[in-house]
Structures are given as C-alpha cells and as structure tokens.
Design a protein around this motif. Structure first.
Motif, PDB file in Angstrom:
ATOM      1  N   GLU A   9       0.812  -1.211   0.000  1.00 28.70           N
ATOM      2  CA  GLU A   9       0.000   0.000   0.000  1.00 28.70           C
ATOM      3  C   GLU A   9       0.846   1.260   0.000  1.00 28.70           C
ATOM      4  N   ASP A  10       2.087   1.184   0.464  1.00 32.17           N
ATOM      5  CA  ASP A  10       2.916   2.367   0.605  1.00 32.17           C
ATOM      6  C   ASP A  10       3.790   2.643  -0.619  1.00 32.17           C
ATOM      7  N   SER A  11       3.615   1.878  -1.694  1.00 39.28           N
ATOM      8  CA  SER A  11       4.449   2.110  -2.863  1.00 39.28           C
ATOM      9  C   SER A  11       3.667   1.846  -4.140  1.00 39.28           C
ATOM     10  N   ALA A  12       4.186   2.372  -5.231  1.00 35.35           N
ATOM     11  CA  ALA A  12       3.569   2.159  -6.535  1.00 35.35           C
ATOM     12  C   ALA A  12       3.848   0.731  -6.991  1.00 35.35           C
ATOM     13  N   PRO A  13       3.038   0.233  -7.924  1.00 39.58           N
ATOM     14  CA  PRO A  13       3.299  -1.113  -8.438  1.00 39.58           C
ATOM     15  C   PRO A  13       4.707  -1.206  -9.027  1.00 39.58           C
ATOM     16  N   ALA A  14       5.350  -2.321  -8.809  1.00 39.63           N
ATOM     17  CA  ALA A  14       6.718  -2.511  -9.281  1.00 39.63           C
ATOM     18  C   ALA A  14       6.725  -2.883 -10.757  1.00 39.63           C
ATOM     19  N   VAL A  15       7.584  -2.230 -11.517  1.00 41.54           N
ATOM     20  CA  VAL A  15       7.799  -2.582 -12.912  1.00 41.54           C
ATOM     21  C   VAL A  15       9.281  -2.879 -13.050  1.00 41.54           C
ATOM     22  N   HIS A  16       9.584  -4.039 -13.571  1.00 41.80           N
ATOM     23  CA  HIS A  16      10.964  -4.480 -13.682  1.00 41.80           C
ATOM     24  C   HIS A  16      11.359  -4.594 -15.144  1.00 41.80           C
ATOM     25  N   ALA A  17      12.625  -4.699 -15.387  1.00 44.12           N
ATOM     26  CA  ALA A  17      13.151  -4.789 -16.744  1.00 44.12           C
ATOM     27  C   ALA A  17      12.562  -5.975 -17.500  1.00 44.12           C
ATOM     28  N   THR A  18      12.242  -7.046 -16.813  1.00 47.10           N
ATOM     29  CA  THR A  18      11.725  -8.235 -17.497  1.00 47.10           C
ATOM     30  C   THR A  18      10.261  -8.114 -17.900  1.00 47.10           C
ATOM     31  N   HIS A  19       9.536  -7.143 -17.358  1.00 49.99           N
ATOM     32  CA  HIS A  19       8.109  -7.047 -17.653  1.00 49.99           C
ATOM     33  C   HIS A  19       7.825  -6.860 -19.135  1.00 49.99           C
ATOM     34  N   ALA A  20       8.593  -6.036 -19.816  1.00 49.63           N
ATOM     35  CA  ALA A  20       8.367  -5.825 -21.252  1.00 49.63           C
ATOM     36  C   ALA A  20       8.554  -7.120 -22.030  1.00 49.63           C
ATOM     37  N   ASP A  21       9.565  -7.890 -21.667  1.00 50.71           N
ATOM     38  CA  ASP A  21       9.805  -9.176 -22.325  1.00 50.71           C
ATOM     39  C   ASP A  21       8.669 -10.152 -22.044  1.00 50.71           C
ATOM     40  N   ILE A  22       8.179 -10.152 -20.842  1.00 48.38           N
ATOM     41  CA  ILE A  22       7.079 -11.048 -20.476  1.00 48.38           C
ATOM     42  C   ILE A  22       5.826 -10.695 -21.265  1.00 48.38           C
ATOM     43  N   VAL A  23       5.526  -9.416 -21.366  1.00 45.46           N
ATOM     44  CA  VAL A  23       4.357  -8.984 -22.149  1.00 45.46           C
ATOM     45  C   VAL A  23       4.513  -9.410 -23.603  1.00 45.46           C
TER      46      VAL A  23
END
Length: 95
Positions: A4-18
């Motif tokens: 709740e205290d932070s924004a959703p995490a986006v990592h370098a691998t997310h683009a590859d996963i998508v």
C-alpha cells in the motif's frame, strides 16, 4: 499482494514477459483457426504444447523477477520480513 505504501513494481523483465504473452496469444488464435480448419490433431496438440510451454516460461520469469527484486530487497531491510514471507508463500503456489 501489492504494498500500500508504494507504486506497483515494474521491472526490466516485464516488457519481455508482455511480448512473450502477446506472442502466445497470437498462437492461441492460430490454434483456434487450425481446429476450425480441421487440421490434424497431432499438429494442433503440438501447437497447444508450445503455447503451454511459452506461458509457463513467462510465469517462471515473472515470479523469479518478483522474488529477486521485490522480496529479496525487503528481506534485507528486515522490518517487513513476515509480510514478505507471507507474500512469497502466496505467490510460490503458482510455480
């Protein structure tokens, strides 16, 4: 379980996963067409196995990335260790 205290995490691998998931999505559409075209069952089964493997690999990369970047960092900090451990147990059931 987003924090709740932070924004959703986006990592370098997310683009590859998508990218992997979109490719699998295209393959699924092709498989539907293959069935409608009454292609040989062996060909359809082979394509289904390939899509299943692609989704499984995407899931594994996503979960490992989460463990490496979200859980490991917080565990080193200490105070949130119990919550992080609960999150790890929750997400690991999808492996």
């Amino acid at each position: 379980m987003p924090r709740e205290d932070s924004a959703p995490a986006v990592h370098a691998t997310h683009a590859d996963i998508v990218k992997r998931l979109r490719r699998a999505e295209g393959h699924l559409r092709k498989i539907s067409a293959m069935i409608e075209e009454e292609r040989p069952c062996v060909d359809v089964a082979q394509q289904l196995a390939a899509v299943e493997a692609a989704v499984r690999q995407a899931k594994q990369v996503f979960i490992r990335d989460h463990i490496d970047h979200c859980l490991d960092g917080v565990l080193r900090d200490g105070p949130e260790a119990k919550a992080v451990l609960a999150e790890f147990k929750d997400i690991s059931r999808y492996l």
